[in-house]
Motif scaffolding. Sequence first.
Motif, PDB file in Angstrom:
ATOM      1  N   HIS A   1      42.808  50.397  43.387  1.00 45.29           N
ATOM      2  CA  HIS A   1      44.180  50.820  43.076  1.00 45.29           C
ATOM      3  C   HIS A   1      45.105  49.619  43.266  1.00 45.29           C
ATOM      4  O   HIS A   1      45.080  48.988  44.323  1.00 45.29           O
ATOM      5  CB  HIS A   1      44.576  51.971  44.016  1.00 45.29           C
ATOM      6  CG  HIS A   1      46.019  52.313  43.937  1.00 45.29           C
ATOM      7  ND1 HIS A   1      46.785  52.572  45.051  1.00 45.29           N
ATOM      8  CD2 HIS A   1      46.847  52.427  42.880  1.00 45.29           C
ATOM      9  CE1 HIS A   1      48.019  52.821  44.677  1.00 45.29           C
ATOM     10  NE2 HIS A   1      48.092  52.745  43.375  1.00 45.29           N
ATOM     11  N   PHE A   2      45.847  49.263  42.250  1.00 46.59           N
ATOM     12  CA  PHE A   2      46.778  48.141  42.355  1.00 46.59           C
ATOM     13  C   PHE A   2      48.203  48.673  42.337  1.00 46.59           C
ATOM     14  O   PHE A   2      48.693  49.100  41.286  1.00 46.59           O
ATOM     15  CB  PHE A   2      46.564  47.149  41.212  1.00 46.59           C
ATOM     16  CG  PHE A   2      45.179  46.588  41.216  1.00 46.59           C
ATOM     17  CD1 PHE A   2      44.845  45.570  42.089  1.00 46.59           C
ATOM     18  CD2 PHE A   2      44.202  47.105  40.385  1.00 46.59           C
ATOM     19  CE1 PHE A   2      43.552  45.070  42.126  1.00 46.59           C
ATOM     20  CE2 PHE A   2      42.921  46.616  40.416  1.00 46.59           C
ATOM     21  CZ  PHE A   2      42.576  45.596  41.288  1.00 46.59           C
TER      22      PHE A   2
ATOM     23  N   VAL B   1      41.819  50.584  38.412  1.00 47.74           N
ATOM     24  CA  VAL B   1      40.670  50.116  37.634  1.00 47.74           C
ATOM     25  C   VAL B   1      39.441  50.691  38.308  1.00 47.74           C
ATOM     26  O   VAL B   1      39.332  50.677  39.534  1.00 47.74           O
ATOM     27  CB  VAL B   1      40.600  48.574  37.636  1.00 47.74           C
ATOM     28  CG1 VAL B   1      39.390  48.111  36.831  1.00 47.74           C
ATOM     29  CG2 VAL B   1      41.880  47.991  37.061  1.00 47.74           C
TER      30      VAL B   1
ATOM     31  N   LEU C   1      49.515  45.853  33.831  1.00 45.23           N
ATOM     32  CA  LEU C   1      48.100  45.890  34.229  1.00 45.23           C
ATOM     33  C   LEU C   1      47.224  45.395  33.072  1.00 45.23           C
ATOM     34  O   LEU C   1      46.301  44.610  33.254  1.00 45.23           O
ATOM     35  CB  LEU C   1      47.687  47.305  34.640  1.00 45.23           C
ATOM     36  CG  LEU C   1      46.211  47.452  35.012  1.00 45.23           C
ATOM     37  CD1 LEU C   1      45.930  46.837  36.381  1.00 45.23           C
ATOM     38  CD2 LEU C   1      45.750  48.903  35.000  1.00 45.23           C
TER      39      LEU C   1
ATOM     40  N   ARG D   1      47.422  41.711  32.773  1.00 40.44           N
ATOM     41  CA  ARG D   1      46.629  41.036  33.802  1.00 40.44           C
ATOM     42  C   ARG D   1      45.138  41.179  33.557  1.00 40.44           C
ATOM     43  O   ARG D   1      44.354  40.346  34.000  1.00 40.44           O
ATOM     44  CB  ARG D   1      46.983  41.602  35.174  1.00 40.44           C
ATOM     45  CG  ARG D   1      48.323  41.114  35.660  1.00 40.44           C
ATOM     46  CD  ARG D   1      48.613  41.713  36.999  1.00 40.44           C
ATOM     47  NE  ARG D   1      49.865  41.180  37.515  1.00 40.44           N
ATOM     48  CZ  ARG D   1      49.969  40.594  38.709  1.00 40.44           C
ATOM     49  NH1 ARG D   1      48.913  40.468  39.482  1.00 40.44           N
ATOM     50  NH2 ARG D   1      51.125  40.151  39.119  1.00 40.44           N
ATOM     51  N   MET D   2      44.764  42.260  32.891  1.00 42.21           N
ATOM     52  CA  MET D   2      43.349  42.455  32.564  1.00 42.21           C
ATOM     53  C   MET D   2      42.974  41.614  31.350  1.00 42.21           C
ATOM     54  O   MET D   2      41.811  41.571  30.963  1.00 42.21           O
ATOM     55  CB  MET D   2      43.064  43.929  32.237  1.00 42.21           C
ATOM     56  CG  MET D   2      43.302  44.893  33.377  1.00 42.21           C
ATOM     57  SD  MET D   2      41.939  44.998  34.529  1.00 42.21           S
ATOM     58  CE  MET D   2      40.667  45.701  33.492  1.00 42.21           C
ATOM     59  N   GLY D   3      43.977  41.017  30.725  1.00 45.35           N
ATOM     60  CA  GLY D   3      43.710  40.239  29.518  1.00 45.35           C
ATOM     61  C   GLY D   3      43.502  41.131  28.315  1.00 45.35           C
ATOM     62  O   GLY D   3      42.839  40.738  27.347  1.00 45.35           O
TER      63      GLY D   3
END
Lengths: 799, 60
Positions: free
Chosen positions: A555-556, A562, A577, A580-582
């Motif tokens: 958990h972010f 994720v 998110l 950041r995950m690309g």
Amino acid sequence: MAVVRERLRLIGVDCPSCVYSINRELAKLGCVSNFSVDISSGEALIEYDDSGCSLGDIYKAVRDSGYDVVKEVAVFSVEDLDANLARVVEEKLSRARGVFECRASVSTSMIKVIYNPLTIAQQDVEKILLGLGIEFEHISEEARSGTGEGEHRLLVRRLTSFAIGLSVVLFAILSVFTGLHIDSYVYFLATASVIIIILSHDIIFRGYKSLLKLAPTMDSFVALSSTISFLFGVLSLSNTISLGNEIPVSSFFEASAGVLGFVGLGLYLEERVRRRAWRDVEEHVKRLYSKARIVSNENVVEVNADRVPLGAIVEIRAGEIVPVDGVVVEGEGYVDESSFTGEPMPIHKKASTRDPVLAGSKLVSGYLRVRATRVGNETILYRIVETIREAQFYKPRIVRLADKIVGYFTWVVIGLGIATALYWSIYVGDVSKAILFVAAVFATACPCGIGIAIPMAVSIAVLATARKGIVIRRGDVFDRVLETSVVLFDKTGTLTIGSPAVKEIVFLDGNPGADAILSYVCSIESRSEHPIAKAIANYCNEKGVELRQVEEFEHFPGLGVVGRVNGITVAMGNAELMDRMGIELSNNIEKLLKEIGERGGTPVIVAVEGRPVAVIEISDSLRPEAAKVVSYLKSLGLRIGIASGDVQEAVKHYAEMLKIDFYYYKLKPLDKVDVVKKLQLNGEKVLYVGDGINDAAAISAANIGVAMGSGADISKEAGDVIITSNRLTDIVFLIEFSKKVRRKFLENIFWALIYNTILLPIAAGALYSYGIFIKPELGAVAMVLSDASVVLNSLRLLK
Amino acid sequence: MSVHIDPVCGMIVDPEKAKYKTIYRGKVYYFCSRHCLNEFEKNPEYYITHGPKGMPHGQS
């Protein structure tokens, strides 16, 4: 235009980054030319252009950034403060040197001034008020907390006088109907009257006082009627005057004891409601301020929350209530601020940006260390509570209309009494008849007939509405509801249900199929405790989606989650998110996100193995009955508005959907008060409907405040009306029922007046030459019957 | 159990217990402390290309 220099002492400033965050807020004002702080002492020197902003703006900016300044508060009570005068006072005082804030409340007739003790003193504030020609009374801190021993004794006094009054009247009625007159009881009655007069000396004193001011109230007539009949009773008992056998002496005492006893009960009930309401608020606040853990050198000491020294570091664990106002200096977490904003979605707070937190909010998850900047009665929560407390402080004008009518009526009766006395004693020359008829006039014209006409209808109406789940806290509500010209609604939790739910899931392409995606989503969200996750989990439950084994879960905070299911990586969260995950978002998805935002919803993007597959729209939804209620109110010709703490898009969306006339967004609790006051200055009578602590102050400020039952306890204490059933349609019922109650008022007054206009002249001896006259005792019986008719007529409201 | 290294200070971090973590370019990074996480967030590229550098000091 002039540059003003003001010296302030800041609270909670300990590092250059604190000064930076205050500076950031000050810069938004655009008028501060210099701001320098000595971090070790908190002394600050500020230079600003007073044509651009006021000291109040600066004060607000400092508080908004989570810090505070050393200040003092003075509260004044002013008689007859109208909206216009209130505005003048607020304008003058807010611009005065050294004044942070001035609020003048029409509904409570109070002026509250917050000032900088480094610049001015209370005497300076008083001078300004005197300069405006305002008569005021300073109210000390103790008086404002106002639940002293004295009040308790008052309740006992009222109850005792009612008990005695009731037994006296019961006895007298019994003796009238049975024809039994036991002489020795007269002494018992006389003693009873004396006791009641002593117990009710304050009512009598107040009554004569307003009579002397030539503004008689119900108290005046109660005082006149009871003391005059008591006096006659004493005079005849002591044989100073002889009234013959026609009037039993007991009826004089009965009249005085009965009247005072019944009035006493009314006052007792009113005081009890107020006292209990206030106690509830105090207890609620105490609960919120339970304990705080102070951290120093890794030692943790637990103290009472209001004893935390300013600047101390307090730790807060997940699930705990934040005990002080302050700024986050370590850790991060989600804080539920719904008490203040009404928005149910917790807000991510972290140390790096020195986010402010407020006492009374709740840390849902995470861990925070907070530097205390405001504790105890300085916190925002306490200020809101104080606003409510001030609302409780003034005497509710429960019987305003009754007072007015009784006022005129009193003069008429007094005049009639004097005329009767003069006519029979001087013109006719019969002193004993003069006294007989004066006594009859007063016995017959007991104020109860008119006095209880409205209170009775009100109490029955309060009972009737309570059975429907609507609690009426102030008696003049029914009357004032009908004067309403603007209805202002809070949005979240009032017009909407108030908790986030899945509104729609948009699947972006067929792969790997809706069922599979749902299964991943539901499995992963079942692990999270975030409110959005809960909304999704509820949806999954309803749909009966099968859950799979979750292999990994992260958990972010502020981003999303994720996880891994069946070896497949699933990410769910906001656009950041994905970034950041690309994971790239197509234009179509971007457009969809924007649309959801405009509807006031929160989008959650679902990505499977690095590819966006679905967008879940989470949003609050409108109460099903909201549209019906709004259109009903519009059909009455009322203007409807929304005052919300939410963002513009969301408020606009609902306002358009419901065809609302106007709306305000991103309001803080006290901004809502300003909205209400602005409308009131334009001559509007505002009915405010809300829930949550964030509405409490506005509910107090409005002409009628309605608190929805699902809301926080505090806002309920603020309302004139509490809808415990949590149905918005009860507003419709309230208005319709108020119409009925008003009709009942008028009927009651009509009958009471008819009764008095017919019987009073007879009591005065107008028909004596025809052998028709009223003995005081029969006058008293007629009075009781007229009361009974009022009660019976009012009881029909219960149907 | 997979071994994770704090990209800032180089400590071994147990992902099960790690309180501080972030995601960058699709990869999850775990940190021993808030200091390290803050340091990483300021300039993630630096730590990914240069590797751990030791404890950052005196940052808040």
